[in-house]
Structures are given as C-alpha cells and as structure tokens.
Write a protein that holds these residues in place. Structure first.
Motif, PDB file in Angstrom:
ATOM      1  N   ASN A   1     -22.920  61.471 -65.650  1.00 38.25           N
ATOM      2  CA  ASN A   1     -22.219  60.265 -65.189  1.00 38.25           C
ATOM      3  C   ASN A   1     -23.214  59.109 -65.285  1.00 38.25           C
ATOM      4  OD1 ASN A   1     -20.829  58.224 -63.909  1.00 38.25           O
ATOM      5  ND2 ASN A   1     -20.594  59.294 -61.958  1.00 38.25           N
TER       6      ASN A   1
ATOM      7  N   GLN B   1     -23.192  56.074 -64.761  1.00 35.92           N
ATOM      8  CA  GLN B   1     -23.225  55.083 -63.681  1.00 35.92           C
ATOM      9  C   GLN B   1     -24.220  55.461 -62.590  1.00 35.92           C
ATOM     10  OE1 GLN B   1     -19.181  54.691 -62.332  1.00 35.92           O
ATOM     11  NE2 GLN B   1     -18.535  53.487 -64.115  1.00 35.92           N
TER      12      GLN B   1
ATOM     13  N   GLU C   1     -27.253  56.723 -63.224  1.00 31.50           N
ATOM     14  CA  GLU C   1     -28.616  56.601 -63.733  1.00 31.50           C
ATOM     15  C   GLU C   1     -29.311  55.365 -63.156  1.00 31.50           C
ATOM     16  OE1 GLU C   1     -28.590  56.802 -67.975  1.00 31.50           O
ATOM     17  OE2 GLU C   1     -27.710  58.806 -68.036  1.00 31.50           O
TER      18      GLU C   1
END
Length: 332
Positions: free
Chosen positions: A120, A122, A124
């Motif tokens: 996912n 987002q 990171e």
C-alpha cells in the motif's frame, strides 16, 4: 390377561435393554466423532501457522528485500534507491497476488521507524508509531506473530507477523529492517474454523485467548471476536491448557457436548461443540421406531391372544351351557 402379560413383558424387556445399549453406543460414537474433529481441526490450524512461518521466513531471505538494507532515510529519491524500492515492492506485490491469506506487506526501517516500502504505497514514509493499534516489534530476533486484534489500517480483524530482515555488518548479523505482514483471517484462519463438515446444523469450533475472550466469528453470536467473554466450562478449561470432553451449557445456555484442548504456539483454547438435541436425534429416532414396533407387536399379540383364548374357552363355555341345561331338565 396372563397370556398378554407373559408375551408382552419379555418383548418390552428386550426393547428396553436394546434401547439403553444402543443409546450408550451412539453416545460413545458421538464422543469419538467430536474428539476426532477437534484433533483434526487443531492439526490443520497448527499446520496453517507453520506454513505461514515458513513462507515469511523464506521471503525475508529474498535478495530484493535484503537490498532494502542499503537504503537510509531521508535519501530515498536517488535513482539507485528508487530502483531498489520498486524491486522490493514488486516482490511484495507478487506474494500478495499469489497468496490470498495476506492483507498487506510493509518493511520498516529500524533506525528511523519509518515504512520503507509497502504493498500500500500510501503507507510509505509514515512513522510506524502512527499506527497505535499495530503490534510493533522491532527488536525480536525471530519471527513472531501477534494475537488477533482489530486493525484501523485495514478496518478488519487480523494478526500481524513481524519478520526480522538480517544483514551482515562487520561479519555480524544485524537487524536493520523488519517485515510486517497482516493476515487476512477471512481467507485463512476463519475460513478453516467456519468449515463445519461433520458438525451438523448446530456445531461449531471456536478459539479463545487466555482471558476466555472469543477470537473468531461464531454461528450464534454476531460480532463475537474480542467482544464475547465466554464463561462456559470447556472454553475456560481450554484457555488454561487442559484437554478433555464435557457435557455442559455453551455461551447460549444450550446443552452441548464439547471437546476442548489447548494450542501452545498461540496460547489459545480450542473448543469443538455440538448441541445435544441434534446429537440425540438418532436416539430419538430409535425410540420412536421401538415404540412403533412395540405397538405393532402388541396389536398382533392381542389378536392372537383373543383367538387362542377364544379357541380354549369356547368348548368350556359350551360344556357349561350343556351342563346347565341337563340340570334344568331341558334336553331339547
């Protein structure tokens, strides 16, 4: 009367003895069946856990994930680092696509506590401590698995694996990042537990933690995981590490037969149960059949007894009638 008594009493005695013998046999078979299902389910659950350990341990040794150790915050934008991140992300996505047992994968840098790469994207760059409900373990030297909890990240119940990724520093193995994996329980553990083959229309299996709190979905209770505190004897004993079988009331107050045991790896109590009313169905059917047989035999015996007693009594009645007529002088 005596003919009926001497005939029906042995039949009744045989039926009663047969009924109790068959009832005990059915109960014994039921106990063996429930115990076998319990042992099979626990074996399957243990094997499932071991397979996840093996898969994720192998993944942590993947060269592309090992290369993530060379990345340091805040320098993530260089071409080399981007290539490493893209390759690592591709490996994680490949696992996610091939294994329905997982929700997501993400790797956390131990020094900065930030997510380096994730399925996912987002997530990171986010500090792992932002996810307060996530079981964070950045120091474990071996693969570890959290208990079941509700995750705000995926809005569902899950378990999270923490898998250390080692790298060599001055010929010493050092943990510089940790792989976290959220388990899709609906496609794995819950699916296994919800398979109720052999448990009829009322049976189910359940797991509880050390506080005897239900951890999985239940047949007769909505939203049970982490919300239902169970006080039934089998669940309490199972949570304390005991194994056995009990006839008792379940969390609904219904009479059940339950086989229970303990799963040491997770510290879970495991219970496999089925309602006594359903389990006694063969006994009720047998009793109904015996009653029908007794009634039919009684009718046959009554008809025969009337026929036989009439055949015996008719000559005697005729003799008495003739004798009375002789005594009265009426010989005509």
């Amino acid at each position: 009367f005596w003919f009926l008594l001497l005939t029906l009493l042995p039949i009744f005695t045989v039926i009663v003895i047969t009924y109790f013998q068959r009832s005990e046999s059915i109960k014994e078979e039921t106990i063996q069946k429930l115990t076998a299902i319990r042992d099979l389910k626990v074996t399957m659950l243990t094997n499932w856990l071991e397979r996840r350990d093996s898969e994720l341990s192998t993944l942590s040794l993947d060269k592309e994930l090992q290369d993530l150790q060379r990345i340091h915050f805040p320098d993530l934008q260089s071409t080399e680092n981007q290539n490493i991140l893209n390759t690592g992300r591709s490996i994680l996505n490949l696992y996610l696509w091939n294994y329905s047992e997982y929700y997501d994968f993400f790797v956390v840098d131990v020094a900065s506590k930030k997510i380096i790469v994730s399925t996912n994207m987002q997530m990171e760059g986010i500090d792992i401590s932002y996810y307060e409900d996530l079981p964070i373990n950045l120091t474990a030297k071996e693969i570890s698995l959290s208990n079941i909890y509700y995750s705000r990240i995926i809005s569902d119940y899950t378990m999270t694996y923490s898998v250390p990724i080692y790298s060599l520093v001055n010929n010493e193995r050092v943990i510089k990042s940790v792989l976290f994996v959220d388990i899709n329980l609906n496609n794995s553990l819950y699916k296994l537990l919800n398979n109720r083959v052999g448990l009829g229309e009322t049976g189910e299996t359940l797991i509880v933690d050390k506080n005897v709190t239900a951890l999985n979905q239940l047949r007769w209770y909505d939203n049970a995981p982490l919300n239902l505190q169970i006080v039934a004897e089998p669940a309490v004993k199972a949570s304390k590490g005991k194994t056995g079988i009990a006839s008792t009331n379940d969390y609904r107050g219904i009479d059940v037969l339950a086989a229970y045991t303990y799963i040491p790896k997770m510290g879970w109590g495991f219970v496999c149960k089925q309602d006594w009313y359903e389990l006694n169905l063969p006994i009720r059917e047998m009793l109904k059949n015996f009653i029908i047989i007794f009634i039919l035999l009684s009718i046959v015996v009554i008809i025969l007894s009337l026929y036989i007693t009439n055949s015996i009594s008719k000559p005697i009645i005729d003799i008495v009638r003739v004798t009375k007529r002789i005594r009265s002088g009426d010989l005509s």
